[in-house]
Write a protein that holds these residues in place. Structure first.
Motif, mmCIF file in Angstrom:
data_model
loop_
_atom_site.group_PDB
_atom_site.id
_atom_site.type_symbol
_atom_site.label_atom_id
_atom_site.label_comp_id
_atom_site.label_asym_id
_atom_site.label_seq_id
_atom_site.Cartn_x
_atom_site.Cartn_y
_atom_site.Cartn_z
ATOM 1 N N VAL A 148 1.078 -10.390 -10.625
ATOM 2 C CA VAL A 148 0.035 -9.395 -10.345
ATOM 3 C C VAL A 148 0.375 -8.656 -9.056
ATOM 4 C CG1 VAL A 148 -2.422 -8.987 -9.888
ATOM 5 C CG2 VAL A 148 -1.735 -10.816 -11.458
ATOM 6 N N MET A 149 0.376 -7.338 -9.124
ATOM 7 C CA MET A 149 0.530 -6.498 -7.944
ATOM 8 C C MET A 149 -0.855 -6.237 -7.348
ATOM 9 S SD MET A 149 2.972 -3.128 -8.125
ATOM 10 C CE MET A 149 4.254 -3.739 -9.207
ATOM 11 N N VAL A 150 -1.017 -6.461 -6.048
ATOM 12 C CA VAL A 150 -2.303 -6.268 -5.374
ATOM 13 C C VAL A 150 -2.132 -5.164 -4.336
ATOM 14 C CG1 VAL A 150 -4.160 -7.341 -4.046
ATOM 15 C CG2 VAL A 150 -2.859 -8.705 -5.711
ATOM 16 N N PHE A 151 -2.855 -4.062 -4.537
ATOM 17 C CA PHE A 151 -2.719 -2.910 -3.652
ATOM 18 C C PHE A 151 -3.787 -2.941 -2.572
ATOM 19 C CE2 PHE A 151 -3.101 2.000 -3.338
ATOM 20 C CZ PHE A 151 -2.353 1.993 -2.177
ATOM 21 N N LEU A 152 -3.348 -3.125 -1.321
ATOM 22 C CA LEU A 152 -4.244 -3.083 -0.167
ATOM 23 C C LEU A 152 -4.303 -1.629 0.302
ATOM 24 C CD1 LEU A 152 -4.084 -5.565 2.854
ATOM 25 C CD2 LEU A 152 -4.906 -3.227 3.045
ATOM 26 N N HIS A 153 -5.407 -0.977 0.004
ATOM 27 C CA HIS A 153 -5.542 0.472 0.195
ATOM 28 C C HIS A 153 -6.254 0.780 1.514
ATOM 29 C CE1 HIS A 153 -7.084 4.520 -1.720
ATOM 30 N NE2 HIS A 153 -6.554 4.691 -0.513
ATOM 31 N N ILE A 154 -5.494 1.191 2.499
ATOM 32 C CA ILE A 154 -6.042 1.579 3.805
ATOM 33 C C ILE A 154 -6.429 3.054 3.756
ATOM 34 C CG2 ILE A 154 -5.571 1.748 6.285
ATOM 35 C CD1 ILE A 154 -3.449 -0.437 5.901
ATOM 36 N N GLN A 155 -7.607 3.369 4.276
ATOM 37 C CA GLN A 155 -8.100 4.742 4.225
ATOM 38 C C GLN A 155 -7.140 5.732 4.878
ATOM 39 O OE1 GLN A 155 -9.948 1.998 4.848
ATOM 40 N NE2 GLN A 155 -12.162 2.442 4.829
ATOM 41 N N LYS A 156 -7.006 6.890 4.218
ATOM 42 C CA LYS A 156 -6.301 8.061 4.756
ATOM 43 C C LYS A 156 -4.828 7.794 5.063
ATOM 44 C CE LYS A 156 -8.490 10.892 4.489
ATOM 45 N NZ LYS A 156 -8.872 11.517 3.176
ATOM 46 N N THR A 157 -4.205 7.015 4.198
ATOM 47 C CA THR A 157 -2.764 6.787 4.307
ATOM 48 C C THR A 157 -2.011 7.359 3.112
ATOM 49 O OG1 THR A 157 -2.973 4.633 3.226
ATOM 50 C CG2 THR A 157 -3.046 4.668 5.652
ATOM 51 N N GLY A 158 -2.720 8.031 2.208
ATOM 52 C CA GLY A 158 -2.102 8.515 0.982
ATOM 53 C C GLY A 158 -2.265 7.534 -0.162
ATOM 54 N N GLY A 159 -3.114 6.542 0.004
ATOM 55 C CA GLY A 159 -3.291 5.513 -1.006
ATOM 56 C C GLY A 159 -3.923 6.006 -2.283
ATOM 57 N N THR A 160 -4.762 7.033 -2.205
ATOM 58 C CA THR A 160 -5.374 7.577 -3.419
ATOM 59 C C THR A 160 -4.300 8.144 -4.342
ATOM 60 O OG1 THR A 160 -7.457 8.074 -2.283
ATOM 61 C CG2 THR A 160 -7.008 9.272 -4.311
ATOM 62 N N GLY A 229 -11.788 -14.494 -17.776
ATOM 63 C CA GLY A 229 -12.434 -15.620 -18.430
ATOM 64 C C GLY A 229 -11.627 -16.897 -18.460
ATOM 65 N N GLU A 230 -10.598 -16.995 -17.623
ATOM 66 C CA GLU A 230 -9.801 -18.209 -17.581
ATOM 67 C C GLU A 230 -9.089 -18.321 -16.241
ATOM 68 O OE1 GLU A 230 -6.760 -18.145 -20.530
ATOM 69 O OE2 GLU A 230 -5.796 -16.349 -19.743
ATOM 70 N N THR A 231 -8.699 -19.544 -15.938
ATOM 71 C CA THR A 231 -7.943 -19.790 -14.714
ATOM 72 C C THR A 231 -6.466 -19.754 -15.034
ATOM 73 O OG1 THR A 231 -9.710 -21.177 -13.826
ATOM 74 C CG2 THR A 231 -7.528 -21.417 -12.845
ATOM 75 N N ALA A 232 -5.692 -19.049 -14.207
ATOM 76 C CA ALA A 232 -4.249 -18.939 -14.429
ATOM 77 C C ALA A 232 -3.509 -19.119 -13.117
ATOM 78 C CB ALA A 232 -3.915 -17.589 -15.052
ATOM 79 N N LYS A 233 -2.303 -19.633 -13.205
ATOM 80 C CA LYS A 233 -1.421 -19.739 -12.043
ATOM 81 C C LYS A 233 -0.650 -18.425 -11.916
ATOM 82 C CE LYS A 233 -2.118 -24.091 -10.830
ATOM 83 N NZ LYS A 233 -2.586 -24.482 -9.490
ATOM 84 N N ARG A 234 -1.096 -17.566 -11.044
ATOM 85 C CA ARG A 234 -0.498 -16.234 -10.929
ATOM 86 C C ARG A 234 0.423 -16.143 -9.716
ATOM 87 N NH1 ARG A 234 -6.030 -15.583 -11.560
ATOM 88 N NH2 ARG A 234 -6.659 -14.979 -13.672
ATOM 89 N N ARG A 235 1.396 -15.243 -9.820
ATOM 90 C CA ARG A 235 2.216 -14.886 -8.655
ATOM 91 C C ARG A 235 1.720 -13.534 -8.166
ATOM 92 N NH1 ARG A 235 8.557 -15.331 -9.591
ATOM 93 N NH2 ARG A 235 8.121 -13.523 -10.909
ATOM 94 N N TYR A 236 1.324 -13.468 -6.888
ATOM 95 C CA TYR A 236 0.780 -12.231 -6.326
ATOM 96 C C TYR A 236 1.822 -11.513 -5.474
ATOM 97 C CZ TYR A 236 -3.778 -13.799 -7.921
ATOM 98 O OH TYR A 236 -4.829 -14.208 -8.709
ATOM 99 N N PHE A 237 1.814 -10.193 -5.588
ATOM 100 C CA PHE A 237 2.714 -9.333 -4.830
ATOM 101 C C PHE A 237 1.862 -8.283 -4.122
ATOM 102 C CE2 PHE A 237 4.932 -11.144 -8.355
ATOM 103 C CZ PHE A 237 6.209 -11.423 -7.905
#
Length: 462
Positions: A148-160, A229-237
């Motif tokens: 799973v890719m997790v996007f940390l979106h900081i305001q006014k950095t071009g994230g939109t 609806g379920e628990t999974a062992k995910r790898r986060y990026f």
């Protein structure tokens, strides 16, 4: 010797013992039966074993694993990281993230520092797989697995803009299905309806509006379990974008004076939201419309100042939003060191001012291709506004954003290092770099205009 001095003494040795006193007289001492002593020893061992098993079974993972929420670092440990040369910090990050288990979290919930006497110990992070992890020759972002890719979106950095490209312009086996009216896309895995992307446009603001590192790392797993609806062992990026601090600050100022508030942000840390006393409002009424720059800069609780550092740091290390928990200078140094540590440990980050380089690093890191090239605009409205600042205003804004300025310098150096490393590995670099985004068979992609999306468009949730 007289006969009356010779006496026979009978001693029962299984439960008593004889003690010869200085006077030559024997004293009989009563002993505890051996069977009783053995019973006590066995009982104590049983209690110890039962306690260990019970503690391990019932104790919460974040406590027993000594995760970031359970251990508040000694300030000398994390501050030492802030003083390290960049190459040494990278080495520590590599060692820290080298012992990860299958779900992408370091063993026991701790990303340990390299065991060097000169290096800080016990730097704790939970930001998923690091950039060092994905450099392995056999690495591949697994769409069919639990990555799973997790996007940390900081305001006014071009994230939109970047967030839109993630859901609309990647060349995927199963493209995201976007609904324009809802501003939402379903980014599912090729063979099942599970999310591979956690971002504003794919899952919504599940962890709060513009959730920061502190919020995301404690929330993402729970929200995905709930959503699927379920628990999974995910790898986060974890991925993010940064921007030149003064230009970003001025962009946020312009956005706020047009009516943006971000009132939906939770500011969640260690199980609770920041209180009104910890984050007093800078204005009365529903917004801060038409605020002038001096007023904007004059509010001490304005989160625009050093926003990038705060959003990338583990705020649990500084008492969350309670500024009375430690002296201001120590709080700043701990927060900056934590932000540097977390940024360096992220699988990917880009810089607004280096869009082509950022695009190349993303594509090479994840082995994914965008269908369009990112355009570079050297002049923005906010950059022009910075040039028009009075000298005293500029000095004040630079002082307010001093942590972000140092963090950005660190990020810029690190970005160039990553670029040179990937470039050296790429035998087809010249052709690849010259043709970024040129996927001839991809049609109907987004018309890309980075800065118009950075600067324009009024929305309180951007």
């Amino acid at each position: 010797m007289p006969g009356d001095m010779h006496k026979n003494v009978s001693v029962q040795v299984d439960s008593d013992f004889a003690l010869l006193l200085p006077s030559g007289v024997y004293e009989i001492k009563k002993m505890e039966p051996r069977s009783k002593i053995r019973t006590i020893i066995v009982f104590c061992l049983f209690l110890a074993i039962a306690g260990i098993i019970g503690f391990g079974y019932f104790c919460q993972d974040q406590v027993c694993a000594l995760s970031k929420r359970a251990v508040i670092l000694q300030s000398s440990d994390i501050l030492a990281y802030n003083e390290l040369p960049l190459h040494q910090a990278n080495s520590i990050n590599g060692n820290a993230n080298g012992n990860s288990n299958g779900n992408g979290n370091s063993v026991g919930g701790i990303t340990a520092m390299a065991s060097k006497s000169s290096a800080p110990q016990n730097i704790i992070a939970n930001a998923g797989l690091s950039y060092e992890d994905v450099l392995n020759d056999d690495f591949q972002f697994d769409m069919d697995g639990h990555d799973v890719m997790v996007f940390l979106h900081i305001q006014k950095t071009g994230g939109t803009s970047f967030g839109r490209h993630l859901v609309r312009d990647l060349d995927l086996k199963r493209p995201c299905e976007c609904q324009r009216q809802r501003k939402r896309c379903y980014c599912f895995r090729p063979h099942r309806n599970e999310n591979w992307l956690f971002s504003r446009y794919s899952t919504g603001w599940k962890c709060g509006l513009h959730a920061d590192w502190t919020e995301l790392t404690s929330c993402v797993d729970v929200e995905l379990d709930k959503n699927e609806g379920e628990t999974a062992k995910r790898r986060y990026f974890y991925i993010s974008l940064l921007r030149q601090p003064i230009a970003r600050y001025m962009s946020e100022y312009r956005h706020v004076r047009r009516g943006a508030t971000w009132k939906g942000s939770r500011h969640w840390c260690l199980g609770r939201q920041a209180t009104a006393a910890e984050l007093p409002a800078c204005y009365k009424g529903k917004d801060w419309l038409d605020v002038d720059l001096d007023q904007f800069a004059g509010c001490e609780s304005n989160l625009a100042a050093n926003r990038q550092t705060r959003m990338l740091a583990d705020l649990a290390l500084v008492g969350c939003y309670n500024k009375s928990s430690m002296p201001a200078h120590e709080r700043d140094r701990v927060m900056l060191a934590s932000a540097k540590r977390n940024l360096a440990a992220m699988a990917y980050f880009g810089l607004t001012e280096y869009q082509k380089m950022s695009q190349y690093i993303f594509e090479e890191t994840f082995n994914l291709r965008f269908a369009i090239p990112f355009e570079q605009h050297n002049t923005t409205i906010s950059a022009t506004a910075v040039q028009n600042l009075r000298p005293d205003q500029k000095r004040r804004i630079e002082k307010l954003n001093s942590l972000d300025i140092e963090l950005y310098a660190f990020a810029k150096t690190l970005l160039f290092q990553r670029f040179e490393h990937l470039k050296a590995k790429d035998t087809n670099f010249e052709q690849r770099y010259a043709n970024l985004g040129n996927i001839y068979f991809k049609q109907g992609v987004t018309e890309f205009n980075w800065d118009s999306n950075v600067e324009d468009g009024l929305s309180t949730d951007h």
